[in-house]
Design an enzyme around this catalytic site. Structure first.
Site, PDB file in Angstrom:
ATOM      1  N   ASP A   1       0.834  -1.199   0.000  1.00 17.76           N
ATOM      2  CA  ASP A   1       0.000   0.000   0.000  1.00 17.76           C
ATOM      3  C   ASP A   1       0.871   1.251   0.000  1.00 17.76           C
ATOM      4  OD1 ASP A   1      -2.306   1.518   0.126  1.00 17.76           O
ATOM      5  OD2 ASP A   1      -2.407   1.466   2.310  1.00 17.76           O
ATOM      6  N   THR A   2       1.811   1.335  -0.923  1.00 19.40           N
ATOM      7  CA  THR A   2       2.774   2.438  -0.947  1.00 19.40           C
ATOM      8  C   THR A   2       2.598   3.283  -2.199  1.00 19.40           C
ATOM      9  OG1 THR A   2       4.360   1.069   0.251  1.00 19.40           O
ATOM     10  CG2 THR A   2       5.222   3.023  -0.831  1.00 19.40           C
ATOM     11  N   VAL A   3       2.700   4.605  -2.015  1.00 18.42           N
ATOM     12  CA  VAL A   3       2.684   5.547  -3.132  1.00 18.42           C
ATOM     13  C   VAL A   3       3.957   6.381  -3.054  1.00 18.42           C
ATOM     14  CG1 VAL A   3       1.527   7.487  -4.225  1.00 18.42           C
ATOM     15  CG2 VAL A   3       0.177   5.666  -3.165  1.00 18.42           C
TER      16      VAL A   3
ATOM     17  N   SER B   1       2.901   5.406   2.937  1.00 18.63           N
ATOM     18  CA  SER B   1       2.435   4.025   2.981  1.00 18.63           C
ATOM     19  C   SER B   1       1.524   3.765   4.159  1.00 18.63           C
ATOM     20  CB  SER B   1       3.647   3.077   3.066  1.00 18.63           C
ATOM     21  OG  SER B   1       3.232   1.733   3.204  1.00 18.63           O
TER      22      SER B   1
ATOM     23  N   THR C   1       9.086   0.915  -2.970  1.00 17.13           N
ATOM     24  CA  THR C   1       7.880   0.232  -2.510  1.00 17.13           C
ATOM     25  C   THR C   1       8.214  -1.245  -2.320  1.00 17.13           C
ATOM     26  OG1 THR C   1       5.551  -0.260  -3.026  1.00 17.13           O
ATOM     27  CG2 THR C   1       7.081  -0.254  -4.872  1.00 17.13           C
TER      28      THR C   1
END
Length: 306
Positions: free
Chosen positions: A133-135, A152, A193
């Site tokens: 769930d990382t941007v 994240s 990520t």
């Protein structure tokens, strides 16, 4: 583990080399704003009585900093989507089932059979989708000034208080503007990520960035870094499936390059310039013969921004 969203985020300015980060932060919609607030305060110099401004805060301390600097909080329940809640319940049920089986096996089964049961339940209970769930983002302007950031929500069923690479110096993001008398100015940055624990031990963001600053071939250099410092890293020798990915930007007077690499099954990429109306996006995937955690997908594009 407890159904509470805890977020990590960090940001780095390549011009000043300033850094701001938050970890295990709850009740804030955009944790990167808090990280940026820390970065901005750091750039102002010492606090009253000569105190050194913090660059990394966690938990309640980060939450209090956000409120003191005008960043509004949000009900933690509003951070949870229906799909996320459904996934949490699914994996929580699996976890409880595994725990119950193990308790039963300890009471009723001989040690040899108990070992077999444990091996099988580990497989059943594993969150096989490896939900990440990382941007991450990298920004560079027409003068070559560059910055990077990452945010994240962590892994599914993360331990309360767990902080991943997204908040840690050199692991989640890195950015530098390097100049010297014998070399044209070079800007480079990275955002990562994947599994935070794997990225923490390899310091992948910093290694990628520092490697491409003097590289003649950015794509080839990132391939070498992933192989030597991640897939074959001594610090990850006990890890059978190494989950990681990165976006890297390198820019000099000739061109700007965007390279992405990952050992995960897939990684979504987007990029745009100031002239674009909307970003270009694509889903990068491992080749058909690739094995997640053991193989590498690697691509790149070139553009001119200076």
């Amino acid at each position: 583990m407890e159904g509470v969203v805890e977020c990590d985020a960090s940001i780095m300015d390549g011009k000043t080399l300033g850094f701001g980060a938050v970890g295990a932060l709850t009740g804030i919609k955009n944790p990167i704003r808090v990280a940026n607030s820390l970065l901005e305060e750091e750039s102002k110099g010492l606090l009253s009585l000569g105190r050194i401004p913090p660059c990394f805060l966690t938990g309640e301390g980060a939450n209090r900093w956000a409120k003191d600097h005008g960043i509004e909080g949000i009900d933690s329940k509003d951070l949870i989507t229906d799909s996320s809640l459904s996934a949490f319940r699914k994996y929580k049920h699996k976890l409880n089932t595994v725990a119950a089986r193990n308790d039963q096996s300890l009471q009723n089964v001989k040690s040899k059979k108990r070992k077999t049961e444990t091996n099988s339940t580990n497989k059943d209970g594993e969150a096989s989708e490896n939900l990440l769930d990382t941007v991450g983002a990298i920004c560079i302007d027409c003068h070559g000034y560059i910055s990077s950031g990452v945010s994240s929500g962590g892994l599914a069923l993360k331990q309360p208080g767990r902080v991943g690479q997204a908040a840690v110096y050199g692991c989640g993001c890195w950015a530098v503007n390097q100049t010297s008398s014998h070399q044209s100015p070079v800007s480079a940055a990275c955002s990562t990520t994947g599994c935070g624990e794997h990225l923490l031990k390899s310091m992948l963001a910093r290694r990628c960035t520092e490697a491409v600053v003097t590289a003649e071939n950015t794509t080839q250099t990132i391939s070498q870094v992933f192989k030597q410092d991640f897939l074959e890293s001594l610090f990850l020798a006990s890890v059978s499936s190494k989950q990681g990915g990165a976006i890297v930007v390198r820019s000099d007077d000739c061109q700007t390059e965007l390279v992405w690499a990952h050992t995960t099954d897939s990684m979504c990429i987007g990029y745009m310039s100031a002239d674009d109306q909307k970003p270009k996006t694509r889903m990068s995937r491992l080749p058909e013969s690739g094995v997640a955690g053991k193989s590498l997908a690697l691509e790149g594009i070139a553009a001119k921004v200076r």
